[in-house]
Design an enzyme around this catalytic site. Structure first.
Site, mmCIF file in Angstrom:
data_model
loop_
_atom_site.group_PDB
_atom_site.id
_atom_site.type_symbol
_atom_site.label_atom_id
_atom_site.label_comp_id
_atom_site.label_asym_id
_atom_site.label_seq_id
_atom_site.Cartn_x
_atom_site.Cartn_y
_atom_site.Cartn_z
ATOM 1 N N HIS A 190 37.566 33.363 31.510
ATOM 2 C CA HIS A 190 38.942 33.279 31.005
ATOM 3 C C HIS A 190 38.968 32.529 29.664
ATOM 4 O O HIS A 190 39.605 32.965 28.705
ATOM 5 C CB HIS A 190 39.840 32.479 31.959
ATOM 6 C CG HIS A 190 40.093 33.116 33.291
ATOM 7 N ND1 HIS A 190 39.880 32.472 34.476
ATOM 8 C CD2 HIS A 190 40.573 34.330 33.628
ATOM 9 C CE1 HIS A 190 40.216 33.251 35.485
ATOM 10 N NE2 HIS A 190 40.635 34.398 35.001
ATOM 11 N N LYS A 193 51.777 35.083 46.995
ATOM 12 C CA LYS A 193 50.309 35.182 46.914
ATOM 13 C C LYS A 193 49.678 33.815 47.213
ATOM 14 O O LYS A 193 50.024 32.816 46.578
ATOM 15 C CB LYS A 193 49.911 35.666 45.515
ATOM 16 C CG LYS A 193 48.500 36.201 45.465
ATOM 17 C CD LYS A 193 48.192 36.822 44.108
ATOM 18 C CE LYS A 193 46.694 36.962 43.920
ATOM 19 N NZ LYS A 193 46.342 37.250 42.535
ATOM 20 N N ARG A 229 36.065 43.357 32.014
ATOM 21 C CA ARG A 229 34.714 43.130 32.547
ATOM 22 C C ARG A 229 34.062 44.485 32.851
ATOM 23 O O ARG A 229 34.206 45.411 32.077
ATOM 24 C CB ARG A 229 34.801 42.247 33.794
ATOM 25 C CG ARG A 229 35.137 40.820 33.468
ATOM 26 C CD ARG A 229 35.530 40.038 34.698
ATOM 27 N NE ARG A 229 36.816 40.501 35.191
ATOM 28 C CZ ARG A 229 37.521 39.899 36.134
ATOM 29 N NH1 ARG A 229 37.050 38.819 36.708
ATOM 30 N NH2 ARG A 229 38.687 40.369 36.517
HETATM 31 P P1 ADP Z 1 40.498 37.035 38.222
HETATM 32 O O1 ADP Z 1 40.374 38.529 38.065
HETATM 33 O O2 ADP Z 1 39.217 36.299 37.981
HETATM 34 O O3 ADP Z 1 41.256 36.569 39.429
HETATM 35 P P2 ADP Z 1 42.832 36.683 36.591
HETATM 36 O O4 ADP Z 1 43.675 37.580 37.371
HETATM 37 O O5 ADP Z 1 43.268 35.282 36.463
HETATM 38 O O6 ADP Z 1 41.338 36.589 37.016
HETATM 39 O O7 ADP Z 1 42.528 37.332 35.172
HETATM 40 C C1 ADP Z 1 43.271 37.081 34.030
HETATM 41 C C2 ADP Z 1 42.656 37.808 32.866
HETATM 42 O O8 ADP Z 1 41.374 37.264 32.568
HETATM 43 C C3 ADP Z 1 42.408 39.301 33.085
HETATM 44 O O9 ADP Z 1 42.667 39.971 31.879
HETATM 45 C C4 ADP Z 1 40.960 39.400 33.404
HETATM 46 O O10 ADP Z 1 40.412 40.624 33.044
HETATM 47 C C5 ADP Z 1 40.414 38.275 32.526
HETATM 48 N N1 ADP Z 1 39.178 37.778 33.056
HETATM 49 C C6 ADP Z 1 38.955 37.261 34.263
HETATM 50 N N2 ADP Z 1 37.670 36.913 34.402
HETATM 51 C C7 ADP Z 1 37.055 37.233 33.226
HETATM 52 C C8 ADP Z 1 35.707 37.152 32.740
HETATM 53 N N3 ADP Z 1 34.738 36.703 33.505
HETATM 54 N N4 ADP Z 1 35.462 37.565 31.481
HETATM 55 C C9 ADP Z 1 36.453 38.060 30.721
HETATM 56 N N5 ADP Z 1 37.725 38.178 31.117
HETATM 57 C C10 ADP Z 1 38.031 37.776 32.352
#
Ligand code: ADP
Length: 160
Positions: A17, A41, A89
């Site tokens: 993130h 959630k 990803r």
């Molecule tokens: P998760 O899928 O880990 O629960 P979130 O819903 O909080 O994460 O994701 C928020 C944003 O961060 C999304 O756009 C997701 O694609 C991106 N994201 C999550 N993990 C990564 C990562 N390892 N690398 C790049 N972007 C990420």
């Protein structure tokens, strides 16, 4: 001023993130990290805790943290955001993200969804993976910033 929003659940925030947030901060004048406040959630950390953990890790001056519970495009409109920045990803993200991007575009055409590709080392990193590894006693130091790893460890162990 070009404002972008980076939405997500961030339960908890990971290096994946933060990489996306920092790269967005280099492109846009201002970035707002929008933490999803979805009462139905179940999350490991409360909304306030998730926001605090992100705040602790953010170093860029043009990044702020906020929350939202309704439609993301309503939030984007309210803030005058020109872009929704998402990390992409492995292929598994693609269908869902594509669908969301098209929906948001038809609801609010002025706002573009911008995808930044995840770094190779973060390609399979997710909050749920961090929680699973940590709960099973694994080392999460290469997945989350040092500033917050103790908090995650304690919570996964049920210490607080
Ligand atoms: P998760 O899928 O880990 O629960 P979130 O819903 O909080 O994460 O994701 C928020 C944003 O961060 C999304 O756009 C997701 O694609 C991106 N994201 C999550 N993990 C990564 C990562 N390892 N690398 C790049 N972007 C990420």
């Amino acid at each position: 001023m070009k404002i972008a929003i980076c939405p997500g659940s961030f339960d908890p925030v990971t290096l994946g993130h933060l990489d996306i947030i920092e790269r967005a901060a280099d492109i846009f004048d201002k970035v707002i990290v929008v933490v999803a406040s979805n009462k139905s959630k179940k999350t490991l950390f409360t909304l306030e805790e998730r926001m605090e953990l992100i705040n602790r890790c953010i170093k860029n001056k043009n990044v702020s943290v906020d929350y939202h519970s309704g439609l993301l495009v309503d939030y984007a409109k309210e803030k005058g955001a020109v872009a929704i920045v998402k990390g992409l990803r492995a292929m598994s993200d693609f269908d869902y993200e594509f669908q969301q991007a098209l929906t948001n575009k038809s609801l609010y055409p002025e706002c573009e969804t911008v995808f930044l590709t995840a770094r190779g080392e973060n390609m399979f990193l997710s909050s749920s993976m961090v929680k699973e590894v940590c709960t099973l006693g694994g080392d999460i130091s290469s997945f989350v910033p040092e500033e917050i790893s103790k908090d995650i460890f304690k919570r996964c162990k049920g210490d607080f």
